[in-house]
Write a protein that holds these residues in place. Structure first.
Motif, mmCIF file in Angstrom:
data_model
loop_
_atom_site.group_PDB
_atom_site.id
_atom_site.type_symbol
_atom_site.label_atom_id
_atom_site.label_comp_id
_atom_site.label_asym_id
_atom_site.label_seq_id
_atom_site.Cartn_x
_atom_site.Cartn_y
_atom_site.Cartn_z
ATOM 1 N N ARG A 157 13.558 -21.534 -17.264
ATOM 2 C CA ARG A 157 14.229 -21.719 -15.972
ATOM 3 C C ARG A 157 13.533 -20.939 -14.861
ATOM 4 N NH1 ARG A 157 16.845 -26.152 -17.397
ATOM 5 N NH2 ARG A 157 18.201 -25.841 -19.209
ATOM 6 N N LEU A 158 13.058 -19.730 -15.198
ATOM 7 C CA LEU A 158 12.364 -18.905 -14.211
ATOM 8 C C LEU A 158 11.262 -18.114 -14.895
ATOM 9 C CD1 LEU A 158 12.006 -17.532 -11.413
ATOM 10 C CD2 LEU A 158 13.724 -15.863 -12.141
ATOM 11 N N LEU A 159 10.058 -18.214 -14.360
ATOM 12 C CA LEU A 159 8.926 -17.396 -14.797
ATOM 13 C C LEU A 159 8.459 -16.611 -13.571
ATOM 14 C CD1 LEU A 159 6.767 -16.523 -16.798
ATOM 15 C CD2 LEU A 159 5.463 -18.560 -16.202
ATOM 16 N N SER A 160 8.804 -15.326 -13.542
ATOM 17 C CA SER A 160 8.503 -14.498 -12.369
ATOM 18 C C SER A 160 7.537 -13.392 -12.759
ATOM 19 C CB SER A 160 9.790 -13.885 -11.807
ATOM 20 O OG SER A 160 9.506 -13.016 -10.719
ATOM 21 N N MET A 161 6.394 -13.331 -12.063
ATOM 22 C CA MET A 161 5.354 -12.356 -12.368
ATOM 23 C C MET A 161 5.093 -11.489 -11.134
ATOM 24 S SD MET A 161 4.827 -13.484 -15.372
ATOM 25 C CE MET A 161 3.692 -12.142 -15.640
ATOM 26 N N THR A 162 5.212 -10.174 -11.303
ATOM 27 C CA THR A 162 4.891 -9.217 -10.239
ATOM 28 C C THR A 162 3.781 -8.318 -10.753
ATOM 29 O OG1 THR A 162 7.181 -9.235 -9.451
ATOM 30 C CG2 THR A 162 5.777 -7.424 -8.710
ATOM 31 N N PHE A 163 2.666 -8.260 -10.041
ATOM 32 C CA PHE A 163 1.521 -7.486 -10.521
ATOM 33 C C PHE A 163 0.682 -7.017 -9.335
ATOM 34 C CE2 PHE A 163 0.845 -12.045 -10.732
ATOM 35 C CZ PHE A 163 -0.282 -12.227 -9.951
ATOM 36 N N TYR A 164 -0.163 -6.036 -9.622
ATOM 37 C CA TYR A 164 -1.059 -5.496 -8.600
ATOM 38 C C TYR A 164 -2.377 -6.264 -8.583
ATOM 39 C CZ TYR A 164 2.157 -1.539 -8.619
ATOM 40 O OH TYR A 164 3.274 -0.765 -8.547
ATOM 41 N N LEU A 165 -2.950 -6.391 -7.407
ATOM 42 C CA LEU A 165 -4.222 -7.085 -7.233
ATOM 43 C C LEU A 165 -5.337 -6.111 -7.628
ATOM 44 C CD1 LEU A 165 -5.101 -9.890 -6.250
ATOM 45 C CD2 LEU A 165 -5.348 -8.928 -3.970
ATOM 46 N N LEU A 194 1.093 -7.728 -5.389
ATOM 47 C CA LEU A 194 1.148 -6.430 -4.707
ATOM 48 C C LEU A 194 -0.248 -5.840 -4.569
ATOM 49 C CD1 LEU A 194 4.148 -4.858 -6.684
ATOM 50 C CD2 LEU A 194 4.245 -6.239 -4.601
ATOM 51 N N THR A 195 -0.372 -4.864 -3.678
ATOM 52 C CA THR A 195 -1.624 -4.110 -3.543
ATOM 53 C C THR A 195 -1.348 -2.650 -3.860
ATOM 54 O OG1 THR A 195 -1.200 -3.851 -1.161
ATOM 55 C CG2 THR A 195 -2.619 -5.670 -1.837
ATOM 56 N N GLU A 196 -2.403 -1.946 -4.252
ATOM 57 C CA GLU A 196 -2.221 -0.539 -4.647
ATOM 58 C C GLU A 196 -1.654 0.299 -3.518
ATOM 59 O OE1 GLU A 196 -6.359 0.062 -6.685
ATOM 60 O OE2 GLU A 196 -6.067 -1.842 -5.658
ATOM 61 N N LYS A 197 -2.114 0.035 -2.292
ATOM 62 C CA LYS A 197 -1.613 0.776 -1.137
ATOM 63 C C LYS A 197 -0.497 0.006 -0.446
ATOM 64 C CE LYS A 197 -5.849 3.325 0.057
ATOM 65 N NZ LYS A 197 -6.812 3.632 1.146
ATOM 66 N N GLU A 198 0.462 0.755 0.079
ATOM 67 C CA GLU A 198 1.525 0.137 0.847
ATOM 68 C C GLU A 198 0.999 -0.271 2.224
ATOM 69 O OE1 GLU A 198 4.465 -0.572 -0.292
ATOM 70 O OE2 GLU A 198 4.150 0.389 -2.239
ATOM 71 N N ARG A 199 1.786 -1.064 2.933
ATOM 72 C CA ARG A 199 1.343 -1.626 4.214
ATOM 73 C C ARG A 199 0.887 -0.549 5.193
ATOM 74 N NH1 ARG A 199 3.806 -2.665 9.139
ATOM 75 N NH2 ARG A 199 5.833 -1.976 8.396
ATOM 76 N N LEU A 200 1.658 0.518 5.348
ATOM 77 C CA LEU A 200 1.342 1.540 6.345
ATOM 78 C C LEU A 200 0.150 2.400 5.938
ATOM 79 C CD1 LEU A 200 4.945 2.665 7.381
ATOM 80 C CD2 LEU A 200 3.419 1.066 8.562
ATOM 81 N N GLU A 201 -0.240 2.342 4.665
ATOM 82 C CA GLU A 201 -1.381 3.121 4.193
ATOM 83 C C GLU A 201 -2.698 2.370 4.328
ATOM 84 O OE1 GLU A 201 0.803 5.564 0.576
ATOM 85 O OE2 GLU A 201 -0.036 3.582 0.165
ATOM 86 N N CYS A 202 -2.641 1.065 4.550
ATOM 87 C CA CYS A 202 -3.842 0.223 4.541
ATOM 88 C C CYS A 202 -4.617 0.332 5.842
ATOM 89 C CB CYS A 202 -3.469 -1.239 4.302
ATOM 90 S SG CYS A 202 -2.855 -1.573 2.652
ATOM 91 N N ASP A 203 -5.946 0.420 5.734
ATOM 92 C CA ASP A 203 -6.805 0.317 6.899
ATOM 93 C C ASP A 203 -7.544 -1.032 6.836
ATOM 94 O OD1 ASP A 203 -8.832 0.614 5.005
ATOM 95 O OD2 ASP A 203 -9.145 2.731 5.453
ATOM 96 N N VAL A 204 -8.455 -1.249 7.773
ATOM 97 C CA VAL A 204 -9.161 -2.531 7.849
ATOM 98 C C VAL A 204 -9.953 -2.806 6.574
ATOM 99 C CG1 VAL A 204 -10.957 -3.807 9.073
ATOM 100 C CG2 VAL A 204 -9.306 -2.449 10.363
ATOM 101 N N TYR A 205 -10.612 -1.773 6.064
ATOM 102 C CA TYR A 205 -11.403 -1.956 4.842
ATOM 103 C C TYR A 205 -10.505 -2.384 3.680
ATOM 104 C CZ TYR A 205 -13.995 -0.839 0.619
ATOM 105 O OH TYR A 205 -14.576 -0.911 -0.621
#
Length: 549
Positions: A157-165, A194-205
């Protein structure tokens, strides 16, 4: 001899549990005898890891995890405890401390600064290592569980995957899911990337690097993406401007698509055409324009924070079923006021939330023509969130006059120190508004509203402008049934921060009676006024008070 034998048998019979106490002594036998559908219902309430552990109980139990109707596997849920991480990664801690200490010592820092930065670097290294371990565990669990799935068995019924890039785990997950899609019937499939860094921690690189990783993952696992019904992405910058459109073209089954802090190197006009999409969330993204050209099943849209643009970079085409709309922005001096009758002229929403982030009001109250009023004719619920404190609220009456079918009005008036820019110099440099309010006078005297039955006021205070506004609504809404006045909301991020203004919510019965008399003075209204603590807010209303997508 015979008597001794009878005594031994009698003693054994006394030790043996009776039928009425079997369940108390050995409940596993009774649980194991339950039908599969009940056992699966029990396992469905556990997380995947705990459900999988039950497979060691018996041969029958070993088959149940592969029959679960819902498979929710989340890498953050598999993060090891801090103590376990430090113990497992002792060598990593020692090497990180040595490397950082040597680098910082050469920079001539004091001992205190050296210790602080070294500890921060160690904490980051441990967090990254923990996420890598959790990601690998999520990928292995996905592969193991889906590989044991009977192709002709129960529908997922539901296959939900949450993982880091991160690393090869996303591709491993993608291949496992694609194989399951080819052999099993799956009703809903979801990727939360998801990404290892949260939104406010991310820079352009960071966002460029994450964008490159995601493109590789997407290209390697196109079959998995083609079968998804839900996809949430964050902190990505795409080198090719048409890649976002490729997601829409490839993921034909999507019902939900969410972007958080995403953009392209060359800001583009994102033209959304999708036959199945019913929910779209675009938060803190930088697209030159988002055109909802043809989205016939879209019912819910979240569009928040267009700080870089004078007006919302959003236009509505064919969205005949749009019912729920969430708009929020931090308005600066140079932002244009938004005339909702023009902006929303192709829609007719039923549930509208407007957020102001404790800054300038960006909605222009209007005197509507009959043609313009069509925009609000279906509006049933209006939620005005994070209105700045201390400003006249008469402008909100515009909505009552514009929306004759409005049934519920929700107001939250609060200054959030944790979210606001408090430095006056920075506020001047970035053109934050000193005067955040807006003036409006109704052209209609003695206006009456006949459908509004509920007024909810969060962060109410015994201030004259708030009391007057409650009076104003009660006087106009002749069928108002309940007025809920809540104390100031508690904010975990504001802990230790002093409120910008004293809080004057009526606490005692005497104070409540006095405020109610002020509100009712000269008004005949059947409405019941309720004074409530913030802790009494229901879960339903808590969800309405968040700015999240």
């Amino acid at each position: 001899m015979a008597k001794s034998s009878r005594r031994r048998r009698a003693a054994k019979s006394m030790d043996r549990p009776s039928a009425s106490t079997v369940g108390e002594v050995n409940p596993d036998d009774r649980i194991s005898s339950l039908p599969n559908d009940i056992l699966l219902n029990i396992l469905d309430r556990l997380d995947v890891c705990n459900a999988a552990r039950t497979s060691v109980l018996s041969r029958r139990w070993s088959q149940l995890p592969a029959m679960l109707p819902r498979l929710v596997i989340s890498a953050p849920d598999l993060l090891p405890s801090e103590t376990k991480t430090k113990k497992t990664n002792g060598k990593l801690v020692r090497r990180t401390k040595a490397a950082v200490a040597e680098t910082l010592a050469n920079a001539g820092l004091s001992n205190a600064e050296l210790v602080q930065r070294t500890n921060a670097a160690v904490a980051k290294a441990l967090a990254d290592a923990a996420k890598a371990v959790a990601n690998t565990a999520a990928a292995k669990a996905t592969k193991s569980i889906l590989a044991r799935r009977d192709p002709g068995g129960c529908t997922i019924r539901l296959l939900s995957m949450t993982f880091y890039l991160k690393d090869d785990a996303p591709i491993s997950v993608g291949h496992s899911v694609a194989s399951a899609m080819a052999t099993c019937k799956i009703e809903k499939a979801e990727f939360i990337v998801l990404t290892e860094k949260e939104r406010l921690e991310c820079d352009v690189y960071d966002v460029e690097n994450y964008g490159t990783r995601f493109v590789s993952f997407f290209n390697e696992c196109v079959n998995a993406f083609a079968g998804l019904t839900r996809l949430h992405l964050q902190n990505l910058r795409f080198a090719k401007s048409d890649f976002v459109s490729n997601i829409l073209v490839t993921c034909k089954k999507l019902n939900y698509l969410g972007f958080l802090n995403c953009d392209t190197e060359d800001w583009i006009t994102l033209q959304v055409e999708h036959a199945q999409l019913s929910e779209l969330s675009i938060v803190n993204c930088r697209f030159d324009m988002v055109k909802l050209a043809w989205v016939p099943k879209l019912t819910c849209l979240v569009f928040e924070f267009w700080v870089s643009f004078k007006k919302p970079p959003l236009s509505f085409g064919h969205v005949p079923l749009l019912e729920v709309l969430r708009l929020s922005n931090v308005a600066l001096n140079w932002h244009k006021m938004v005339k909702l009758s023009t902006f929303l002229h192709e829609t007719s929403v039923r549930d509208l939330r407007l957020g102001f982030k404790s800054e300038k009001i960006w909605v222009q109250p209007e005197c509507l023509t009959r043609r313009q009023a069509y925009v609000f004719c279906q509006l049933r619920i209006l939620n005005l969130l994070s209105i700045p404190e201390g400003y006249d609220l008469t402008w909100t009456m515009f909505f009552l006059e514009a929306a004759p079918s409005l049934e519920e009005l929700i107001l939250t008036v609060i200054d959030h120190p944790c979210e606001m820019e408090m430095d006056e110099k920075v506020r001047r440099q970035k053109s934050y508004s000193r005067n955040k309010g807006v003036r409006w006078e109704s052209p209609t005297s003695n206006f009456k509203h006949h459908c509004l039955t509920k007024l909810t006021f969060f962060c109410f205070q015994s201030e004259e402008y708030m009391v007057s506004h409650v009076r104003r609504v009660m006087k106009a809404a002749v069928n108002l049934g309940d007025v809920y006045l809540y104390d100031r909301l508690t904010c975990i991020y504001c802990e230790g921060e002093e409120p910008l203004k004293p809080i004057v919510f009526p606490k005692t019965d005497k104070q409540m009676s006095s405020v109610e008399k002020q509100i009712r003075k000269g008004i005949e209204s059947p409405a019941i006024i309720h004074f409530l603590a913030a802790a009494e807010i229901s879960d339903d209303y808590c969800a309405r008070l968040t700015e999240d997508c």
